[in-house]
Write a protein that holds these residues in place. Structure first.
Motif, PDB file in Angstrom:
ATOM      1  N   LEU A 137     -12.948 109.481  53.873  1.00 62.36           N
ATOM      2  CA  LEU A 137     -12.969 110.626  52.958  1.00 62.36           C
ATOM      3  C   LEU A 137     -11.653 111.408  53.003  1.00 62.36           C
ATOM      4  O   LEU A 137     -11.164 111.870  51.966  1.00 62.36           O
ATOM      5  CB  LEU A 137     -14.146 111.544  53.286  1.00 62.36           C
ATOM      6  N   ALA A 138     -11.066 111.521  54.192  1.00 60.06           N
ATOM      7  CA  ALA A 138      -9.776 112.216  54.315  1.00 60.06           C
ATOM      8  C   ALA A 138      -8.679 111.458  53.586  1.00 60.06           C
ATOM      9  O   ALA A 138      -7.850 112.054  52.888  1.00 60.06           O
ATOM     10  CB  ALA A 138      -9.417 112.401  55.788  1.00 60.06           C
ATOM     11  N   VAL A 139      -8.663 110.131  53.728  1.00 63.36           N
ATOM     12  CA  VAL A 139      -7.665 109.316  53.017  1.00 63.36           C
ATOM     13  C   VAL A 139      -7.802 109.510  51.514  1.00 63.36           C
ATOM     14  O   VAL A 139      -6.820 109.754  50.808  1.00 63.36           O
ATOM     15  CB  VAL A 139      -7.806 107.823  53.384  1.00 63.36           C
ATOM     16  N   LEU A 140      -9.027 109.400  51.014  1.00 64.69           N
ATOM     17  CA  LEU A 140      -9.244 109.529  49.569  1.00 64.69           C
ATOM     18  C   LEU A 140      -8.893 110.927  49.064  1.00 64.69           C
ATOM     19  O   LEU A 140      -8.260 111.073  48.012  1.00 64.69           O
ATOM     20  CB  LEU A 140     -10.691 109.182  49.233  1.00 64.69           C
ATOM     21  N   ALA A 141      -9.268 111.950  49.807  1.00 66.83           N
ATOM     22  CA  ALA A 141      -8.986 113.324  49.370  1.00 66.83           C
ATOM     23  C   ALA A 141      -7.493 113.592  49.297  1.00 66.83           C
ATOM     24  O   ALA A 141      -6.992 114.131  48.302  1.00 66.83           O
ATOM     25  CB  ALA A 141      -9.659 114.321  50.320  1.00 66.83           C
ATOM     26  N   VAL A 142      -6.767 113.192  50.333  1.00 63.91           N
ATOM     27  CA  VAL A 142      -5.321 113.446  50.336  1.00 63.91           C
ATOM     28  C   VAL A 142      -4.623 112.570  49.309  1.00 63.91           C
ATOM     29  O   VAL A 142      -3.682 113.012  48.638  1.00 63.91           O
ATOM     30  CB  VAL A 142      -4.736 113.244  51.749  1.00 63.91           C
ATOM     31  N   TRP A 143      -5.079 111.342  49.142  1.00 67.42           N
ATOM     32  CA  TRP A 143      -4.444 110.467  48.144  1.00 67.42           C
ATOM     33  C   TRP A 143      -4.596 111.050  46.745  1.00 67.42           C
ATOM     34  O   TRP A 143      -3.629 111.113  45.986  1.00 67.42           O
ATOM     35  CB  TRP A 143      -5.038 109.062  48.197  1.00 67.42           C
ATOM     36  N   PHE A 144      -5.791 111.479  46.392  1.00 62.52           N
ATOM     37  CA  PHE A 144      -5.995 112.020  45.048  1.00 62.52           C
ATOM     38  C   PHE A 144      -5.304 113.374  44.866  1.00 62.52           C
ATOM     39  O   PHE A 144      -4.896 113.714  43.763  1.00 62.52           O
ATOM     40  CB  PHE A 144      -7.479 112.112  44.716  1.00 62.52           C
ATOM     41  N   ALA A 145      -5.160 114.139  45.941  1.00 67.80           N
ATOM     42  CA  ALA A 145      -4.512 115.455  45.844  1.00 67.80           C
ATOM     43  C   ALA A 145      -2.993 115.340  45.790  1.00 67.80           C
ATOM     44  O   ALA A 145      -2.340 116.055  45.033  1.00 67.80           O
ATOM     45  CB  ALA A 145      -4.927 116.330  47.025  1.00 67.80           C
ATOM     46  N   ARG A 146      -2.403 114.440  46.593  1.00 66.47           N
ATOM     47  CA  ARG A 146      -0.944 114.388  46.730  1.00 66.47           C
ATOM     48  C   ARG A 146      -0.305 113.093  46.261  1.00 66.47           C
ATOM     49  O   ARG A 146       0.914 113.028  46.135  1.00 66.47           O
ATOM     50  CB  ARG A 146      -0.565 114.609  48.198  1.00 66.47           C
TER      51      ARG A 146
END
Length: 107
Positions: free
Chosen positions: A76-85
């Motif tokens: 979830l952290a990977v996906l959240a940061v990828w979509f945000a940045r």
């Protein structure tokens, strides 16, 4: 450690090394960004994340839900940061940090 796990770890490490070494060995300054090789090399970051994800999740697929929590939170952290940045580096670091922190917290 079983031979199967060692084999998977070695294969994942070799694939990860190849994904990171190809752009350097191919001399990126001579590759057209719109060509097939340029597109292939541009996809190595996400491919490396996929390789590491598979290597990390295989040993964790056990019936114990507590052992899946670090994998779920890291993903979830990977996906959240990828979509945000849209940053492979930041997404990978965030996933590793979330996974490690969760594992450490659970003891």
């Amino acid at each position: 450690m079983s031979w199967e796990l060692l084999t998977v770890a070695l294969m994942a490490g070799a694939a990860n090394w190849a994904f990171r070494a190809l752009p350097i060995l191919a001399r990126m300054e001579r590759v057209a960004a719109s060509g097939w090789l340029g597109r292939f090399l541009a996809s190595t970051g996400p491919a490396a994340i996929g390789t590491l994800f598979v290597a990390a999740i295989l040993p964790s697929l056990v019936p114990d839900p507590a052992r899946l929590l670090p994998v779920i939170l890291g993903t979830l952290a990977v996906l959240a940061v990828w979509f945000a940045r849209k940053s492979v580096v930041l997404a990978t670091l965030a996933g590793a940090l979330a996974h490690g922190a969760t594992t450490w917290t659970l003891g």
